[in-house]
Write a protein that holds these residues in place. Sequence first.
Motif, PDB file in Angstrom:
ATOM      1  N   ASN A  14     -16.755 -35.319 -21.953  1.00 48.90           N
ATOM      2  CA  ASN A  14     -16.331 -36.315 -21.108  1.00 48.90           C
ATOM      3  C   ASN A  14     -14.842 -37.094 -21.255  1.00 48.90           C
ATOM      4  O   ASN A  14     -14.338 -36.821 -22.261  1.00 48.90           O
ATOM      5  N   TYR A  15     -14.380 -36.963 -20.147  1.00 50.08           N
ATOM      6  CA  TYR A  15     -13.026 -37.560 -20.150  1.00 50.08           C
ATOM      7  C   TYR A  15     -12.993 -39.008 -19.593  1.00 50.08           C
ATOM      8  O   TYR A  15     -13.331 -39.338 -18.532  1.00 50.08           O
ATOM      9  N   GLY A  16     -13.013 -39.886 -20.415  1.00 51.66           N
ATOM     10  CA  GLY A  16     -13.379 -41.294 -20.181  1.00 51.66           C
ATOM     11  C   GLY A  16     -14.700 -41.491 -19.572  1.00 51.66           C
ATOM     12  O   GLY A  16     -15.687 -40.942 -20.255  1.00 51.66           O
ATOM     13  N   ASP A  17     -15.079 -41.939 -18.531  1.00 52.55           N
ATOM     14  CA  ASP A  17     -16.419 -41.892 -17.765  1.00 52.55           C
ATOM     15  C   ASP A  17     -16.542 -40.527 -17.102  1.00 52.55           C
ATOM     16  O   ASP A  17     -17.920 -40.492 -16.568  1.00 52.55           O
ATOM     17  N   PHE A  18     -15.885 -39.894 -16.875  1.00 50.07           N
ATOM     18  CA  PHE A  18     -16.114 -38.472 -16.262  1.00 50.07           C
ATOM     19  C   PHE A  18     -16.697 -37.352 -17.014  1.00 50.07           C
ATOM     20  O   PHE A  18     -16.004 -37.010 -17.973  1.00 50.07           O
ATOM     21  N   ASN A  19     -17.536 -36.942 -16.589  1.00 52.14           N
ATOM     22  CA  ASN A  19     -18.360 -36.161 -17.268  1.00 52.14           C
ATOM     23  C   ASN A  19     -17.977 -34.624 -16.857  1.00 52.14           C
ATOM     24  O   ASN A  19     -18.440 -34.092 -15.889  1.00 52.14           O
ATOM     25  N   ALA A  20     -17.017 -34.161 -17.431  1.00 52.35           N
ATOM     26  CA  ALA A  20     -16.342 -32.609 -16.987  1.00 52.35           C
ATOM     27  C   ALA A  20     -17.449 -31.396 -17.458  1.00 52.35           C
ATOM     28  O   ALA A  20     -17.417 -30.397 -16.604  1.00 52.35           O
ATOM     29  N   VAL A  21     -18.062 -31.426 -18.578  1.00 55.64           N
ATOM     30  CA  VAL A  21     -18.863 -30.297 -18.925  1.00 55.64           C
ATOM     31  C   VAL A  21     -20.282 -31.035 -19.395  1.00 55.64           C
ATOM     32  O   VAL A  21     -20.227 -31.731 -20.098  1.00 55.64           O
ATOM     33  N   ASN A  40     -12.042 -24.634  -9.101  1.00 56.83           N
ATOM     34  CA  ASN A  40     -11.276 -25.457  -9.754  1.00 56.83           C
ATOM     35  C   ASN A  40     -12.089 -26.703  -9.895  1.00 56.83           C
ATOM     36  O   ASN A  40     -12.564 -27.291  -9.118  1.00 56.83           O
ATOM     37  N   GLY A  41     -11.639 -27.014 -11.394  1.00 56.31           N
ATOM     38  CA  GLY A  41     -12.408 -28.263 -11.653  1.00 56.31           C
ATOM     39  C   GLY A  41     -13.739 -28.250 -12.261  1.00 56.31           C
ATOM     40  O   GLY A  41     -14.300 -29.115 -12.676  1.00 56.31           O
ATOM     41  N   ALA A  42     -14.229 -26.931 -12.336  1.00 54.79           N
ATOM     42  CA  ALA A  42     -15.668 -26.768 -12.980  1.00 54.79           C
ATOM     43  C   ALA A  42     -15.923 -26.885 -14.355  1.00 54.79           C
ATOM     44  O   ALA A  42     -16.846 -27.338 -14.699  1.00 54.79           O
ATOM     45  N   GLY A  43     -14.693 -26.983 -15.064  1.00 54.32           N
ATOM     46  CA  GLY A  43     -14.691 -27.254 -16.398  1.00 54.32           C
ATOM     47  C   GLY A  43     -14.416 -26.013 -17.247  1.00 54.32           C
ATOM     48  O   GLY A  43     -14.748 -26.003 -18.517  1.00 54.32           O
ATOM     49  N   LYS A  44     -14.083 -24.797 -16.704  1.00 53.46           N
ATOM     50  CA  LYS A  44     -13.725 -23.588 -17.583  1.00 53.46           C
ATOM     51  C   LYS A  44     -12.740 -23.591 -18.526  1.00 53.46           C
ATOM     52  O   LYS A  44     -12.974 -23.286 -19.829  1.00 53.46           O
ATOM     53  N   SER A  45     -11.588 -24.301 -18.129  1.00 48.20           N
ATOM     54  CA  SER A  45     -10.345 -24.253 -19.162  1.00 48.20           C
ATOM     55  C   SER A  45     -10.896 -25.247 -20.434  1.00 48.20           C
ATOM     56  O   SER A  45     -10.597 -25.158 -21.389  1.00 48.20           O
ATOM     57  N   THR A  46     -11.718 -26.494 -19.987  1.00 52.94           N
ATOM     58  CA  THR A  46     -11.792 -27.499 -20.952  1.00 52.94           C
ATOM     59  C   THR A  46     -12.820 -26.680 -21.946  1.00 52.94           C
ATOM     60  O   THR A  46     -12.665 -26.973 -23.125  1.00 52.94           O
ATOM     61  N   THR A  47     -13.780 -25.962 -21.420  1.00 52.23           N
ATOM     62  CA  THR A  47     -14.720 -25.028 -22.287  1.00 52.23           C
ATOM     63  C   THR A  47     -14.040 -24.256 -23.194  1.00 52.23           C
ATOM     64  O   THR A  47     -14.261 -24.086 -24.449  1.00 52.23           O
TER      65      THR A  47
HETATM   66  P1  ADP Z   1     -11.201 -25.665 -14.595  1.00 55.54           P
HETATM   67  O1  ADP Z   1     -10.565 -24.947 -15.489  1.00 55.54           O
HETATM   68  O2  ADP Z   1     -12.381 -25.068 -14.355  1.00 55.54           O
HETATM   69  O3  ADP Z   1     -10.359 -25.687 -13.230  1.00 55.54           O
HETATM   70  P2  ADP Z   1     -10.861 -28.200 -15.953  1.00 55.54           P
HETATM   71  O4  ADP Z   1     -11.563 -27.781 -17.381  1.00 55.54           O
HETATM   72  O5  ADP Z   1      -9.347 -27.634 -16.158  1.00 55.54           O
HETATM   73  O6  ADP Z   1     -11.570 -27.240 -14.741  1.00 55.54           O
HETATM   74  O7  ADP Z   1     -11.192 -29.448 -15.711  1.00 55.54           O
HETATM   75  C1  ADP Z   1     -12.648 -29.847 -15.531  1.00 55.54           C
HETATM   76  C2  ADP Z   1     -12.559 -31.444 -14.910  1.00 55.54           C
HETATM   77  O8  ADP Z   1     -11.959 -32.051 -15.872  1.00 55.54           O
HETATM   78  C3  ADP Z   1     -11.605 -31.362 -13.863  1.00 55.54           C
HETATM   79  O9  ADP Z   1     -12.330 -32.419 -12.754  1.00 55.54           O
HETATM   80  C4  ADP Z   1     -10.385 -32.107 -14.196  1.00 55.54           C
HETATM   81  O10 ADP Z   1      -9.531 -32.812 -13.421  1.00 55.54           O
HETATM   82  C5  ADP Z   1     -10.806 -32.841 -15.554  1.00 55.54           C
HETATM   83  N1  ADP Z   1      -9.799 -32.927 -16.666  1.00 55.54           N
HETATM   84  C6  ADP Z   1      -9.348 -31.953 -17.218  1.00 55.54           C
HETATM   85  N2  ADP Z   1      -8.708 -32.297 -18.264  1.00 55.54           N
HETATM   86  C7  ADP Z   1      -8.394 -33.598 -18.107  1.00 55.54           C
HETATM   87  C8  ADP Z   1      -7.922 -34.654 -18.971  1.00 55.54           C
HETATM   88  N3  ADP Z   1      -7.048 -34.308 -19.825  1.00 55.54           N
HETATM   89  N4  ADP Z   1      -8.173 -36.016 -18.590  1.00 55.54           N
HETATM   90  C9  ADP Z   1      -8.959 -36.369 -17.598  1.00 55.54           C
HETATM   91  N5  ADP Z   1      -9.652 -35.288 -16.915  1.00 55.54           N
HETATM   92  C10 ADP Z   1      -9.375 -33.989 -17.155  1.00 55.54           C
END
Ligand code: ADP
Length: 253
Positions: A14-21, A40-47
């Motif tokens: 979670n990034y704050g309230d946003f559930n990214a993964v 884009n924005g799926a959560g790949k880089s985060t993972t």
């Molecule tokens: P991908 O690599 O699949 O394009 P990311 O993992 O970069 O996706 O991002 C997944 C989601 O998390 C996106 O909606 C992005 O905006 C959000 N996000 C990524 N990094 C941050 C951050 N540091 N703070 C808040 N939101 C973030």
Amino acid sequence: MVEPIISVRDLVKNYGDFNAVKGISFDVMPGEIFGLLGPNGAGKSTTLEIIETLRPKTSGKVVVDGIDLDVNPGAIKKIIGVQLQAAGYYPGLNLQELVEMFAGLYNQKVDPLVLLDTVQLREKAKNKFKQLSGGQKQRFSIATTLINKPKIIFLDEPTTGLDPQARRNLWELIREIKSKGTTVILTTHYMDEAEFLCDRIAIVDAGNIISLDTPDQMIDDLVATGFERPKQVKMANLEDVFLHLTGKTLRDI
Ligand code: ADP
Ligand code: MG
């Protein structure tokens, strides 16, 4: 039975309230090229960054080569190679000096010219990073991931923005790295690339894995539903699978 080299269970970010993964689970087997695909924005880089120990997770379990991320992230760092962003390179140093610097940081004995040779950059040894073409920059940054002789390398969109030749050249390089036994986990938006390189892929959409299989099986499964490509020799390609699963609308808005 072969143990996975990466095991991810119920991973949440979670990034704050946003559930990214949103609670994903997958295994990567030793020696395979595993692809994460998704809009884009799926959560790949985060993972990837969570597995790389560069970003804290919210919950879930990650084990890399038997090492629990929660217990010993430092030990994970030692056995992985991560492609750095270009901004990470000291502008004053040439390629040879950069390799020497990284080797020093990792406490590794590396012959810079031999390493540069493996990515066809020996002639550029005295050049600065900024003087390289896009493809050369990517090759150099992949070379730097190899300095600590990692078991696993992480490549986040390694071929984005490259011309077709440079892309294919990188494909060969990634295959060579795999052939030496290194596990590769990568992300890409190019379906031909995923089809060519990846042993297995996970399709990630809005923080969930919506499909995980070999590219060939995914294509066969789509064809089995009756899907047919107009005027094509093969009934579907991997791009069809991707669009079928994730839809065609722009996500990154
Ligand atoms: P991908 O690599 O699949 O394009 P990311 O993992 O970069 O996706 O991002 C997944 C989601 O998390 C996106 O909606 C992005 O905006 C959000 N996000 C990524 N990094 C941050 C951050 N540091 N703070 C808040 N939101 C973030
Ligand atoms: Mg990304």
